[in-house]
Design a protein around this motif. Structure first.
Motif, PDB file in Angstrom:
ATOM      1  N   ASN A 181     -22.995   3.632   8.196  1.00 51.95           N
ATOM      2  CA  ASN A 181     -24.301   3.470   7.556  1.00 51.95           C
ATOM      3  C   ASN A 181     -24.169   3.321   6.040  1.00 51.95           C
ATOM      4  N   ASN A 182     -23.180   2.530   5.632  1.00 50.67           N
ATOM      5  CA  ASN A 182     -22.912   2.232   4.218  1.00 50.67           C
ATOM      6  C   ASN A 182     -22.519   3.441   3.378  1.00 50.67           C
ATOM      7  N   VAL A 183     -22.044   4.497   4.020  1.00 49.74           N
ATOM      8  CA  VAL A 183     -21.579   5.685   3.308  1.00 49.74           C
ATOM      9  C   VAL A 183     -20.103   5.883   3.627  1.00 49.74           C
ATOM     10  N   ILE A 184     -19.288   6.051   2.579  1.00 51.13           N
ATOM     11  CA  ILE A 184     -17.854   6.265   2.759  1.00 51.13           C
ATOM     12  C   ILE A 184     -17.602   7.745   2.999  1.00 51.13           C
ATOM     13  N   HIS A 185     -16.905   8.037   4.093  1.00 49.34           N
ATOM     14  CA  HIS A 185     -16.530   9.404   4.437  1.00 49.34           C
ATOM     15  C   HIS A 185     -15.018   9.514   4.353  1.00 49.34           C
ATOM     16  N   THR A 186     -14.535  10.316   3.411  1.00 48.57           N
ATOM     17  CA  THR A 186     -13.097  10.521   3.305  1.00 48.57           C
ATOM     18  C   THR A 186     -12.685  11.648   4.241  1.00 48.57           C
ATOM     19  N   THR A 187     -11.418  11.644   4.599  1.00 56.35           N
ATOM     20  CA  THR A 187     -10.887  12.694   5.457  1.00 56.35           C
ATOM     21  C   THR A 187      -9.660  13.288   4.779  1.00 56.35           C
ATOM     22  N   ASN A 188      -9.111  14.315   5.354  1.00 60.13           N
ATOM     23  CA  ASN A 188      -7.881  14.891   4.817  1.00 60.13           C
ATOM     24  C   ASN A 188      -6.656  14.371   5.570  1.00 60.13           C
ATOM     25  N   HIS A 189      -6.822  13.279   6.315  1.00 64.28           N
ATOM     26  CA  HIS A 189      -5.716  12.707   7.082  1.00 64.28           C
ATOM     27  C   HIS A 189      -4.905  11.770   6.177  1.00 64.28           C
ATOM     28  N   VAL A 190      -3.671  12.177   5.876  1.00 57.93           N
ATOM     29  CA  VAL A 190      -2.801  11.434   4.962  1.00 57.93           C
ATOM     30  C   VAL A 190      -1.470  11.164   5.646  1.00 57.93           C
ATOM     31  N   LYS A 191      -0.943   9.974   5.449  1.00 58.25           N
ATOM     32  CA  LYS A 191       0.381   9.599   5.971  1.00 58.25           C
ATOM     33  C   LYS A 191       1.207   9.056   4.815  1.00 58.25           C
ATOM     34  N   ILE A 192       2.466   9.444   4.772  1.00 62.01           N
ATOM     35  CA  ILE A 192       3.410   8.920   3.788  1.00 62.01           C
ATOM     36  C   ILE A 192       4.408   8.052   4.538  1.00 62.01           C
ATOM     37  N   GLU A 193       4.567   6.803   4.083  1.00 62.25           N
ATOM     38  CA  GLU A 193       5.445   5.850   4.755  1.00 62.25           C
ATOM     39  C   GLU A 193       6.365   5.191   3.738  1.00 62.25           C
ATOM     40  N   SER A 194       7.592   4.904   4.157  1.00 60.06           N
ATOM     41  CA  SER A 194       8.463   4.096   3.317  1.00 60.06           C
ATOM     42  C   SER A 194       8.052   2.633   3.481  1.00 60.06           C
ATOM     43  N   THR A 195       8.486   1.791   2.586  1.00 54.69           N
ATOM     44  CA  THR A 195       8.155   0.374   2.645  1.00 54.69           C
ATOM     45  C   THR A 195       9.432  -0.436   2.820  1.00 54.69           C
ATOM     46  N   THR A 196       9.265  -1.690   3.189  1.00 54.97           N
ATOM     47  CA  THR A 196      10.388  -2.617   3.273  1.00 54.97           C
ATOM     48  C   THR A 196      10.340  -3.514   2.047  1.00 54.97           C
ATOM     49  N   TYR A 197      11.421  -3.527   1.297  1.00 58.57           N
ATOM     50  CA  TYR A 197      11.514  -4.306   0.062  1.00 58.57           C
ATOM     51  C   TYR A 197      12.062  -5.695   0.377  1.00 58.57           C
ATOM     52  N   TYR A 198      11.353  -6.727  -0.076  1.00 54.36           N
ATOM     53  CA  TYR A 198      11.831  -8.100   0.101  1.00 54.36           C
ATOM     54  C   TYR A 198      12.360  -8.674  -1.200  1.00 54.36           C
ATOM     55  N   ASN A 199      11.633  -8.488  -2.280  1.00 51.13           N
ATOM     56  CA  ASN A 199      12.083  -8.907  -3.603  1.00 51.13           C
ATOM     57  C   ASN A 199      11.235  -8.181  -4.639  1.00 51.13           C
ATOM     58  N   TYR A 200      11.445  -8.497  -5.902  1.00 48.03           N
ATOM     59  CA  TYR A 200      10.796  -7.743  -6.971  1.00 48.03           C
ATOM     60  C   TYR A 200       9.268  -7.826  -6.945  1.00 48.03           C
ATOM     61  N   ASN A 201       8.698  -8.778  -6.173  1.00 48.10           N
ATOM     62  CA  ASN A 201       7.241  -8.843  -6.150  1.00 48.10           C
ATOM     63  C   ASN A 201       6.627  -8.816  -4.751  1.00 48.10           C
ATOM     64  N   LYS A 202       7.397  -8.382  -3.740  1.00 47.84           N
ATOM     65  CA  LYS A 202       6.830  -8.283  -2.391  1.00 47.84           C
ATOM     66  C   LYS A 202       7.495  -7.164  -1.600  1.00 47.84           C
ATOM     67  N   ILE A 203       6.645  -6.276  -1.079  1.00 46.68           N
ATOM     68  CA  ILE A 203       7.086  -5.252  -0.137  1.00 46.68           C
ATOM     69  C   ILE A 203       6.144  -5.296   1.062  1.00 46.68           C
ATOM     70  N   THR A 204       6.542  -4.667   2.148  1.00 43.56           N
ATOM     71  CA  THR A 204       5.704  -4.572   3.334  1.00 43.56           C
ATOM     72  C   THR A 204       5.625  -3.118   3.767  1.00 43.56           C
ATOM     73  N   ALA A 205       4.442  -2.709   4.198  1.00 42.67           N
ATOM     74  CA  ALA A 205       4.246  -1.344   4.689  1.00 42.67           C
ATOM     75  C   ALA A 205       3.627  -1.400   6.071  1.00 42.67           C
ATOM     76  N   GLU A 206       4.110  -0.522   6.959  1.00 44.71           N
ATOM     77  CA  GLU A 206       3.491  -0.386   8.275  1.00 44.71           C
ATOM     78  C   GLU A 206       2.222   0.442   8.119  1.00 44.71           C
ATOM     79  N   ILE A 207       1.149  -0.034   8.734  1.00 42.49           N
ATOM     80  CA  ILE A 207      -0.138   0.655   8.653  1.00 42.49           C
ATOM     81  C   ILE A 207      -0.179   1.712   9.756  1.00 42.49           C
ATOM     82  N   PRO A 208      -0.420   2.963   9.396  1.00 35.58           N
ATOM     83  CA  PRO A 208      -0.476   4.012  10.421  1.00 35.58           C
ATOM     84  C   PRO A 208      -1.647   3.798  11.381  1.00 35.58           C
ATOM     85  N   LYS A 209      -1.493   4.336  12.583  1.00 37.75           N
ATOM     86  CA  LYS A 209      -2.613   4.323  13.524  1.00 37.75           C
ATOM     87  C   LYS A 209      -3.619   5.364  13.064  1.00 37.75           C
TER      88      LYS A 209
END
Length: 127
Positions: A71-99
């Motif tokens: 209903n156009n209201v943002i609800h934050t949660t305390n659910h946090v995930k820390i993930e490593s990223t995959t480095y491709y080069n100095y201007n591109k990385i990729t991160a897996e999005i948690p479920k």
């Protein structure tokens, strides 16, 4: 401190980058996500995302903080995930999005006022 004769640089603790002018404590900033970070799960899996910017080192950590919009209201949660990223080069990385957490997962509904969920992403060099 650069050792030019060996073609490598060794930065003092807390510094990074090709010329050691970057600080490990200063996170990457001014990065971009494709499609402004929007992903429609009805068109693709949304399992990972490219992140474009300037990255001083290969070791970049992504912090995901879960949120919902109802209903156009943002609800934050305390659910946090820390993930490593995959480095491709100095201007591109990729991160897996948690479920999303099971207890907060979006339920399919035909209603116009459906719930939208997502992750706020922040990056760090030092975790």
């Amino acid at each position: 401190m650069c050792r030019r004769y060996q073609a490598t640089c060794s930065c003092f603790d807390g510094f990074l980058g090709s010329d050691c002018s970057g600080k490990l404590s200063v996170p990457p900033k001014d990065f971009l996500l494709p499609s402004n970070g929007l992903c429609d799960i009805s068109s693709r899996g949304c399992l990972k995302t490219n992140i474009l910017g300037f990255f001083d080192v290969e070791n970049v950590t992504a912090k995901f903080e879960y949120f919902q919009v109802k209903n156009n209201v943002i609800h934050t949660t305390n659910h946090v995930k820390i993930e490593s990223t995959t480095y491709y080069n100095y201007n591109k990385i990729t991160a897996e999005i948690p479920k999303p957490p099971e207890s907060l997962r979006r339920r399919r509904a035909a209603s116009v006022n459906s719930v939208v969920y997502g992750w706020n992403i922040s990056l760090s060099y030092d975790g």
